[in-house]
Design an enzyme around this catalytic site. Structure first.
Site, PDB file in Angstrom:
ATOM      1  N   ALA A 301       0.828  -1.209   0.000  1.00  0.00           N
ATOM      2  CA  ALA A 301       0.000   0.000   0.000  1.00  0.00           C
ATOM      3  C   ALA A 301       0.860   1.255   0.000  1.00  0.00           C
ATOM      4  CB  ALA A 301      -0.930  -0.016   1.213  1.00  0.00           C
ATOM      5  N   SER A 302       1.978   1.193   0.705  1.00  0.00           N
ATOM      6  CA  SER A 302       2.860   2.364   0.750  1.00  0.00           C
ATOM      7  C   SER A 302       3.394   2.709  -0.622  1.00  0.00           C
ATOM      8  CB  SER A 302       4.020   2.098   1.722  1.00  0.00           C
ATOM      9  OG  SER A 302       4.927   3.173   1.725  1.00  0.00           O
ATOM     10  N   GLY A 304       2.136   1.785  -3.399  1.00  0.00           N
ATOM     11  CA  GLY A 304       1.006   2.173  -4.239  1.00  0.00           C
ATOM     12  C   GLY A 304       0.752   3.665  -4.158  1.00  0.00           C
ATOM     13  N   GLY A 306       2.945   5.877  -3.160  1.00  0.00           N
ATOM     14  CA  GLY A 306       4.128   6.552  -3.692  1.00  0.00           C
ATOM     15  C   GLY A 306       4.158   6.587  -5.198  1.00  0.00           C
ATOM     16  N   ASP A 311       3.386   9.721 -10.335  1.00  0.00           N
ATOM     17  CA  ASP A 311       2.647   9.997 -11.570  1.00  0.00           C
ATOM     18  C   ASP A 311       2.256  11.471 -11.658  1.00  0.00           C
ATOM     19  OD1 ASP A 311       2.628   7.559 -12.907  1.00  0.00           O
ATOM     20  OD2 ASP A 311       0.907   6.807 -11.794  1.00  0.00           O
ATOM     21  N   CYS A1166       6.627  21.025  15.230  1.00  0.00           N
ATOM     22  CA  CYS A1166       6.604  19.593  14.938  1.00  0.00           C
ATOM     23  C   CYS A1166       8.021  19.039  14.829  1.00  0.00           C
ATOM     24  CB  CYS A1166       5.767  19.318  13.692  1.00  0.00           C
ATOM     25  SG  CYS A1166       5.213  17.602  13.574  1.00  0.00           S
ATOM     26  N   HIS A1287       0.393  22.499  14.670  1.00  0.00           N
ATOM     27  CA  HIS A1287       0.726  23.198  13.429  1.00  0.00           C
ATOM     28  C   HIS A1287      -0.118  24.466  13.235  1.00  0.00           C
ATOM     29  CE1 HIS A1287       3.446  20.244  11.588  1.00  0.00           C
ATOM     30  NE2 HIS A1287       2.692  19.326  12.166  1.00  0.00           N
ATOM     31  N   GLU A1289       0.827  27.006  11.618  1.00  0.00           N
ATOM     32  CA  GLU A1289       1.137  27.538  10.286  1.00  0.00           C
ATOM     33  C   GLU A1289       0.249  26.955   9.195  1.00  0.00           C
ATOM     34  OE1 GLU A1289       3.416  23.681  10.218  1.00  0.00           O
ATOM     35  OE2 GLU A1289       2.641  25.102  11.698  1.00  0.00           O
TER      36      GLU A1289
END
Length: 1322
Positions: A301-302, A304, A306, A311, A1166, A1287, A1289
């Site tokens: 899945a990772s 996929g 990526g 693309d 963060c 976060h 920002e």
């Protein structure tokens, strides 16, 4: 070779859970402990500073004596592979001047009670390691073999007579026609093929890459068909080409957006700038990664996610991925702690991950890649479906659907690729080659279970999103050069590896190429030419640039520490030559030169290792390009429709309404999706205008996602998903129409301007080789390609197919088969003019109102294929799944609905909106009640025998909330659009904690709000308990199910519209702020924007700029350390970044001097917060700061939380004390761990998480990381330097907040933080 022992690898609750699983098989087994184990190889001729290595790794040399009766087992990365962790950590150690050739990390598990039975027990082995990605080793000596390098494997030549054997042995998946074609072509060439050529041909011509079925000609039921599948899809674009800028021609489609301005750093000076307003455009793409996810869910899945991100980046001459979507279809989950009566036992394929394992690991993989790359995932779907057709045939998703898609921004001048010219340089950008993902294109094109296990493993890839982030920074830099963009054309490296990407790049421009294998970056010197050329190592792109631009391109890559190699040149002759020792122009050796730009960076950006060429045969590839692309045999399919389905019809008159309601809400397809949503960052980038979570109680119920086109605009893009695949078992054409219809009804929550502006991605899945399924696929494609979409003026400019959706295996003396339904997932995209006009399922509390159902079925209320039918399936041979199939009977009805929603929105008549889908109106109404913490009285005015069809049919439709005062106006509008017969009042909200179904003032069923909520929440709770800290899962459930819980309750102690920086901005002086980033940082753009809006001049500063002396911190009045994943957080969040400072004397002194100056400020958010906390020894007044470690939940947490601003010296929070503000949270390591209780008491706390009552949050998820007293922000004694994990920002505008009070204006309260800094500077 050095072996070090690190810290504990598992927390106490994970150790206990691990031990419990082992003891189910061997009760006497005990786990003594589990520790990280580091294996380190030193560069030849260098001496290692062991004290520095111990400090960086927080590890020690192994010296303890073995304990009596204790057996150690080592779980290491699979032998012969390089883990993503290794790649990132090796680079981190290079950045700290450590002479490491390679480092790997595994886990040493010490066991008591180990026996011969345990050693040979498959169930124990399965619990200890994953054979797809890991090796289980018995001794330290075996561990040291991990770095053994075998001899390079040779090139093979294959005799033409042996092609069939090679086809099976290499897993090529070639057809008989293709083998004959190859024999003919090689006979003409008067030679035999190499194994490299065969594998390259197989990948380039696999179903995965060439889409042979979609391009085939067809005979169905003895009738010639007039169209191919692809022609029918293209027909939609031919009918409605408007608003589409690129279709079927690139890695993604490009469609028109609203005019916008780009905000990005100047590629020469690094100064952030707003560029001129230009016509807008955005690219859209949706992929699937089904086979790899079935084999190894997390990396499948990772990668996929990526691959789809690449693309988008590789569209035209460079795009910027902006927001993502994901989805999963699996078989029954069969959660051990949550059994369901409809989940009947059956045989499962032992070679594939179970549905539960896929949903425990796959979503984490997809989310992890998006998170680390820095793309918000704003949309998704999840379906669990399984239906027994016979004792050996199941219709289900043992081979899952893993959907990965999204949209990105692209400049119109870069939409079209340029043609390569002879002499242009071929570049490989990104990570090194490894023996992973070999033959994935072919492997995903065959029935799962029919190839060998070794080939299954070979086709699995591994992920390194931090590397892809670096590649994207290079692309962004090139794009920012505008007309001087050096990229002429490029492709991402996906299926087939370089063997597919480079020939495609050349073929697009009708040129040939000469490629030197020795130039291809590789981390594995044992790779054969086939493995080097065809592996699918991720995070790579191939580019064509003109030779004069090569030097400048090298400098860009060097600054970003992004590996690249010039591997060859384009040639006028359309011949592909690949081999060792080919002659390339001298200008291509730029990577070996020490240019002034590179010389200063050599220590941090080493040239990638390349293979040393042994004596090899002649060229591995020497082929005319038309052998690959020209004349391969075209497929013709001769098929017939299968017999009509014989599923029995559900008799709803025999059902109990109370229990049916609970069952439907508990079905995973309907149930709460929090476990899928909170693991994914949804605010990164600062352009999110609608994510999944809605309302003060933050439930993931939004119908669509919306992004902004720019940082100062309300225009943007909306996208939604439609998917009704189980209906295809009744009527595949109807299922396709319903998918399109559902995508539109979901999208109507956004202010869509015109149906013709809606563009679809169609992802098709089917078991095309199972008898009759291809004919049903044809019906489905025709239904929307020729009929529905043209009737709606909607086009499908992009899509993908995966047509081997079946799994077959042997067991219990029989052959078992699992076949998915013909499955279509529609993703709909459209520009929107004003994101503020969106609607959500959140009901308004203050208004007397009614809920209206607009049902597009015209009263047919068909129950076939419904969740109601599925949850009443039992052990019967054929479950009662049948009956009439829901359908979109007339496109005109959907058109009228779309027009009604637009007119009602424009007239201000709608308060809330939710589409009807799985679970029917009952589920939709309950979800609106859950989101709003309101009760409902549901009305059923027709005959009681129609009660179940009324409540649980899943026909297209939507529910809207209309104020009583607007009832007549809305009814008139409904009549105007001809939908009076389709519309009825179905419920009205109440403040009582109950949901009732009423008929003529009689209560037919009543549930407490908590009872229904518990059923709906049950899947999330069960999976969180298995996957995360179970205590946190229990705490979240308790808070979520409390009807009286206050949710987010903001209060303000200041006016956000009051700009305290304005007097200083009006002087025209803009002090410079260093927007600081390290490799892997991804939150710098939105940080720069906030400082820019507050009156600063933001400058992009990479750590390399400081290391090389290009800039100095003295030039800036402030620095902002941004969020992200520096070095992939491999040694703890922010530690790698801090280490790169602490281990370099000059850099350490520069930072220390900056922190000491009383006229300078610093902000760490963060990852920047985590980094600065590691530098507290050099920051005056920070000696009591904590370090930040893994969240208590042991999960990445993406939430909107409530913060209280505490009175403190912080210059950033001046005048804000006492405010309670919603804020975006997105991190995995935010637990504030103080060295001592005294440090905690003495630290200057600036921010803390609170609950809705204003008390310090002590329970999850109100305190998402578990820090003591909710601590999440701290400052120094003088307040100049502040660190915080949330976060601010990302939400400078209220449109960026997931929810806020309606009365808040344009500026969100968090903009004050940056304005305070400007006021302090003066």
């Amino acid at each position: 070779m050095i072996v070090l022992k690190g810290a504990s690898a598992l927390s106490p609750f994970r150790l206990a859970r691990f031990e419990s699983r082992l003891q189910t098989t061997v009760p006497e087994l005990r786990i003594v402990g589990a520790w990280h184990c580091y294996l380190i190889q030193i560069k030849s001729g260098h001496t290692l500073d062991m004290s520095a290595l111990h400090r960086i790794l927080q590890a020690e040399s192994v010296s303890e004596l073995p304990q009596k009766h204790v057996v150690s087992r080592y779980v290491m990365p699979r032998l012969g592979t390089h883990s993503p962790w290794s790649s990132k950590t090796t680079e981190l150690l290079h950045g700290a001047d450590q002479p490491i050739a390679r480092i790997e990390r595994g886990t040493r598990i010490d066991l008591l009670g180990w026996s011969a039975n345990a050693a040979t027990c498959p169930a124990i082995a399965k619990q200890l390691y994953d054979p797809m990605t890991q090796s289980l080793l018995e001794s330290e000596d075996e561990v040291k073999t991990l770095f053994n390098v075998p001899e390079p494997r040779p090139l093979e030549r294959i005799a033409l007579i042996d092609l069939e054997h090679a086809n099976t042995r290499l897993g090529l998946a070639l057809t008989a026609d293709e083998i004959d074609y190859l024999r003919t072509r090689y006979t003409e060439l008067n030679r035999v093929p190499s194994d490299v050529e065969l594998m390259m041909f197989a990948q380039a011509n696999s179903e995965h890459c060439r889409h042979k079925i979609f391009n085939a000609t067809w005979t169905i039921d003895d009738k010639e068909q007039p169209y191919s599948l692809f022609q029918m899809i293209k027909h939609t674009h031919q009918h409605t080409p408007q608003y589409t800028l690129s279709a079927y021609a690139d890695n993604a489609a490009v469609i028109e957006g609203h005019p916008t301005t780009r905000y990005r750093p100047d590629p020469i000076t690094g100064e952030y700038r707003h560029e001129a307003v230009l016509p807008g455009a955005f690219q859209i793409k949706v992929e699937t990664h089904n086979h790899p996810t079935a084999i190894a869910p997390f990396p499948g899945a990772s990668t996929g996610a990526g691959g789809e991100i690449r693309d988008e980046g590789a569209t035209g001459r460079g795009g910027k991925p902006k927001a993502g979507l994901s989805g999963f279809s699996v078989s029954h989950l069969r959660i051990p702690t949550l059994p369901h009566p409809w989940e009947t036992p059956r045989a499962l394929n032992p070679r594939m991950a179970s549905a539960l394992d896929i949903m425990l690991e796959g979503p984490l993989g997809s989310a992890a890649f998006n998170n680390e790359f820095g793309r918000p995932n704003l949309l998704g779907y999840f379906r669990s479906f399984e239906l027994s057709a016979s004792k050996t045939l199941t219709r289900a998703y043992d081979k899952p659907i893993m959907l990965a898609g999204g949209l990105g921004a692209i400049d119109r001048i870069h939409i079209k690729k340029l043609r390569l010219q002879p002499g242009d340089v071929i570049i490989v950008l990104g990570g090194p080659a490894m023996l992973i993902g070999l033959g994935g294109g072919a492997a995903s094109s065959v029935t799962s279970g029919t190839s060998t296990e070794a080939l299954d493993f070979a086709s699995v890839q591994r992920d390194n999103p931090e590397m892809q982030r670096r590649c994207q920074e290079v692309i962004d830099h090139c794009v920012a050069l505008g007309t001087n963009n050096p990229i002429r054309s490029f492709h991402d490296v996906g299926a087939g590896g370089l063997s597919n990407a480079i020939p495609e790049l050349l073929h697009d421009s009708e040129v040939g190429g000469v490629i030197d294998l020795a130039k291809i970056p590789s981390d594995d010197p044992s790779l054969s030419p086939l493995e080097l050329w065809c592996n699918e190592s991720q995070e790579r792109y191939v580019l064509g640039i003109s030779a004069p631009h090569l030097q400048a391109f090298a400098a860009i890559c060097s600054r970003e520490r992004c590996p690249f190699a010039a591997v060859g040149v384009a040639t006028a002759t359309e011949q592909l030559i690949v081999g060792y020792g080919v002659t390339l122009p001298a200008a291509l050796h730029v990577t070996e030169q020490q240019t002034p730009q590179r010389a200063n960076r050599t220590e941090t950006s080493p040239t990638p290792n390349t293979l040393v060429s042994p004596v090899r045969e002649a060229f591995a590839i020497d082929l005319p390009m038309d052998v690959l692309f020209g004349k391969a045999p075209k497929m013709h399919r001769n098929t017939a429709h299968p017999p009509p389905p014989q599923w029995p019809t559900l008799d709803s008159t025999q059902l109990d309404l109370h229990h049916a309601g609970l069952r439907v809400l508990a079905h995973p397809t309907v149930a709460a999706k929090n476990f899928l949503v909170t693991i994914g960052d949804r605010s990164i980038g600062g352009l999110t205008a609608r994510e999944q979570m809605i309302g003060p109680w933050q439930l993931p119920l939004a119908d669509c996602a919306i992004t902004l086109a720019g940082f100062s605009s309300y225009a943007g893009e909306a996208f939604a998903i439609g998917e009704r695949a189980p209906l295809a078992l009744l009527n595949s054409a109807a299922a396709a129409r319903m998918a399109v219809g559902e995508a539109i009804t979901n999208l109507c929550a956004a202010p869509v301007e015109s149906l013709s502006m809606v563009k679809l991605s169609a992802n098709w899945m089917a078991a095309a080789e199972y008898p009759g399924e291809d004919a049903l696929l044809y019906d489905a494609v025709k239904a929307i390609g020729i009929e529905l979409c043209p009737a709606l003026d909607i086009s499908i400019p992009v899509g993908k197919d995966s047509l081997s959706m079946q799994s077959r295996w042997q067991g219990d003396g029989a052959t078992h088969t699992c076949i998915s339904p013909v499955s279509l997932v529609i993703s709909a995209f459209t520009p929107v003019a004003d994101a503020r006009r969106q609607l959500t399922p959140l009901l308004h509390h203050q208004t007397n109102s009614e809920l209206w159902l607009i049902a597009l079925d015209g009263g047919k209320q068909r129950l076939g294929g419904s969740v109601l039918a599925q949850v009443h399936a039992d052990s019967a041979a054929l479950p009662a799944f049948g009956g009439e199939c829901p359908d979109l009977d007339t496109p005109e009805t959907l058109r009228a609905f779309f027009a009604l929603m637009n007119d009602a929105r424009n007239a201000g008549l709608l308060l809330a909106y939710h589409d009807r889908s799985d679970g029917g109106a009952f589920a939709a109404l309950c979800e609106m009640a859950f989101a709003s913490h309101l009760g409902l009285d549901i009305t059923c005015d027709n005959r009681t025998e129609h009660l179940f069809p009324h409540l649980f049919n899943e026909e297209l439709g939507a529910i809207v909330q209309v104020a009583d005062e607007h009832r007549t106006a809305f009814a008139d509008l409904v009549e105007h659009h001809g939908l009076t017969a389709y519309t009825q009042r179905i419920a009205h909200p109440t403040t009582a904690p109950s949901i009732r179904v009423m008929h003529n003032d009689q209560c037919l069923a009543q549930w407490t709000w908590e009872t229904l909520f518990d059923a709906w929440w049950s899947v999330t709770h069960a999976i969180q308990r298995l996957r995360d800290n179970p205590e946190c899962a229990d705490e979240e459930r308790e808070i979520a199910r409390t009807f009286t819980a206050p949710g987010l309750k903001p209060t303000l102690s200041f006016d956000p519209a009051a700009d305290v920086a304005m007097p200083f901005i009006s002087t025209g002086i803009r002090p410079k702020v260093a927007i600081l980033r390290e490799q892997g940082i991804n939150g710098h753009i939105e940080m720069a924007l906030c400082f820019e809006r507050a009156g600063f001049h933001s400058v992009d500063i990479h750590m390399n700029d400081l290391i090389t002396g290009r800039v100095h911190l003295d030039e800036f009045v402030g620095l902002a350390a941004c969020g992200g994943f520096s070095y992939g957080d491999v040694l703890g969040a922010g530690r790698g970044w801090a280490t790169s400072i602490l281990e370099r004397t000059a850099l350490r002194d520069q930072f220390a001097a900056f922190f000491t100056r009383t006229d300078r400020f610093a902000l760490g958010v963060c990852n920047g917060c985590q980094m600065l906390s590691q530098l507290k020894s050099m920051i005056p007044g920070a000696e009591h700061w904590p370090r930040f470690v893994r969240n208590r939940s042991e999960q990445f947490e993406a939430r909107t939380a409530l913060l209280e601003v505490i009175q403190s010296p912080s210059i950033f929070l001046s005048g804000m004390a006492g405010s309670r503000l919603p804020v975006a949270v997105a991190h995995g390591e935010g637990y504030a761990m103080f060295d001592t209780p005294a440090d905690q008491a003495a630290a200057h706390v600036a921010l803390r998480y609170i609950n809705g009552h204003g008390q310090a949050a002590t329970h999850y998820p109100l305190n998402p990381n578990g820090s003591p007293n909710g601590i999440t922000g701290l400052t120094t004694t003088d307040g100049r330097i502040t660190i915080l994990m949330p976060h601010p920002e990302r939400t400078p505008r209220t449109i960026n907040l997931s929810w806020c009070p309606n009365e808040w204006g344009e500026d969100a309260p968090w903009l004050r933080l940056f304005r305070n800094a400007r006021a302090w500077v003066g």
